[in-house]
Design an enzyme around this catalytic site. Structure first.
Site, PDB file in Angstrom:
ATOM      1  N   TYR A 199      60.029  26.392   4.437  1.00  0.00           N
ATOM      2  CA  TYR A 199      59.018  26.370   5.497  1.00  0.00           C
ATOM      3  C   TYR A 199      58.338  25.012   5.563  1.00  0.00           C
ATOM      4  CZ  TYR A 199      55.233  26.841   2.038  1.00  0.00           C
ATOM      5  OH  TYR A 199      54.360  26.625   1.006  1.00  0.00           O
ATOM      6  N   CYS A 200      57.760  24.725   6.737  1.00  0.00           N
ATOM      7  CA  CYS A 200      56.888  23.577   6.954  1.00  0.00           C
ATOM      8  C   CYS A 200      55.796  24.062   7.903  1.00  0.00           C
ATOM      9  CB  CYS A 200      57.666  22.378   7.519  1.00  0.00           C
ATOM     10  SG  CYS A 200      58.498  22.725   9.092  1.00  0.00           S
ATOM     11  N   GLN A 201      55.188  23.188   8.675  1.00  0.00           N
ATOM     12  CA  GLN A 201      54.150  23.640   9.596  1.00  0.00           C
ATOM     13  C   GLN A 201      54.734  24.426  10.777  1.00  0.00           C
ATOM     14  OE1 GLN A 201      51.290  22.916   7.370  1.00  0.00           O
ATOM     15  NE2 GLN A 201      50.574  23.208   9.449  1.00  0.00           N
ATOM     16  N   LEU A 227      54.495  27.750   9.029  1.00  0.00           N
ATOM     17  CA  LEU A 227      53.196  28.283   8.624  1.00  0.00           C
ATOM     18  C   LEU A 227      52.390  28.773   9.802  1.00  0.00           C
ATOM     19  CD1 LEU A 227      51.952  25.901   5.787  1.00  0.00           C
ATOM     20  CD2 LEU A 227      52.840  28.224   5.590  1.00  0.00           C
TER      21      LEU A 227
END
Length: 240
Positions: A199-201, A227
Site C-alpha cells: 500500500y501507499c497513499q 490508505l
C-alpha cells in the site's frame, strides 16, 4: 524508468515467437520474471515482444518522459541513473535477463530514471497496450481494505512502499517499510513463502512495487485505493 522515441537509432528486428522464447529458459519462466503469469499468457507474451538492437551509449529511456514500452535485456548491459540535486546518481547496472520500464507503465507516471546502454545491447520490448493486456492485468491483483485486513489476520504482511518519513507519520498496524525505490534491493530478503499486501497513499506507488515483486515470483496483492480507502472505511492508520 521508461521510454519515448528512444529507439530511433536502433534497428527493429523481425518479431519471432521462437526466437524470443529461446531467450528465456524454463527456469526463468517458472521462477523468474513471469513466474506468476497464467501459463496461457506466456506464448502470447513471447509472440508480442519486439527485438531491437541498441548501440553502446544510446539512451533507451529518459527521465521525465512518458512511458510507452517495457523492456527485457537479452544481451548487453545498461546503466540506470537519476538526476538528484543537479547531479547524476547511478542507481543500478542491469544485465541480460533484467527488465526495466514497468514502473511508469503500471503507475501511469512519467519515467523516474534514465537508462543508457553501456554496451551494444539486444533488447526485447513490449508496447503499453500489450503490456497492459499480457503482463499488468495478469500480475497485478488488487484487494479491498476489509478483505485485506482479513488476510493480514490470517498471516499476510502489510508492505508500506512510501518514503520512511510517510511511514513514520502514519502506517497500518504491523506494516514493514520498503520504499518503492528500494524494492529491487529486497528480492533476496523478503520471505517468498509469505503473502504481502502493498500500500501507499493512493495505490499508484504500491501498484508499481507489487508488479516488480510479482514478476519475481512473490505472492503480493495491492490495497485498492491505498490508505485513502482505509481511512474512508472508518479504520485509519496508526499514528506515531
Amino acid at each position: 524508468a521508461g521510454a519515448r522515441g528512444e529507439s530511433d537509432g536502433g534497428s527493429l528486428l523481425r518479431s519471432d515467437a521462437m526466437l524470443v522464447s529461446s531467450v528465456f529458459s524454463l527456469e526463468q519462466v517458472r521462477d523468474g520474471l513471469f513466474s506468476r503469469m497464467p501459463p496461457a499468457h506466456i506464448d502470447g507474451l513471447f509472440a508480442k515482444f519486439q527485438p531491437i538492437e541498441v548501440p553502446s551509449g544510446q539512451v533507451i529511456i529518459r527521465e521525465g518522459e512518458e512511458g510507452d514500452f517495457y523492456y527485457v535485456i537479452e544481451s548487453g548491459r545498461c546503466r540506470v541513473d537519476r538526476l538528484v540535486g543537479g547531479a547524476r546518481v547511478v542507481l543500478a547496472e542491469l544485465k541480460g535477463g533484467d527488465a526495466f520500464g514497468e514502473e511508469a507503465l503500471v503507475s501511469e507516471a512519467r519515467r523516474n530514471a534514465t537508462v543508457t546502454a553501456l554496451t551494444d545491447c539486444r533488447l526485447l520490448r513490449l508496447d503499453r497496450r500489450e503490456f497492459d493486456a499480457l503482463l499488468r492485468v495478469p500480475l497485478l491483483q488488487r484487494v479491498a481494505y476489509p478483505k485485506a485486513c482479513a488476510l493480514v489476520q490470517a498471516g499476510a504482511q502489510w508492505l508500506d512502499v512510501r518514503y520512511p518519513s510517510e511511514y513514520q507519520q502514519d502506517r497500518l498496524p504491523g506494516a514493514i517499510n520498503v520504499p518503492l525505490s528500494e524494492i529491487r534491493n529486497v528480492f533476496l530478503v523478503l520471505d517468498r513463502s509469505r503473502r504481502y499486501i502493498a500500500y501507499c497513499q493512493s495505490g499508484r506507488r504500491s501498484a508499481a512495487a507489487a508488479f516488480l515483486l510479482a514478476q519475481h515470483g512473490f505472492d503480493i496483492l495491492v490495497l485498492d485505493g491505498g490508505l485513502w480507502s482505509a481511512r474512508g472505511s472508518g479504520r485509519g492508520a496508526d499514528r506515531v
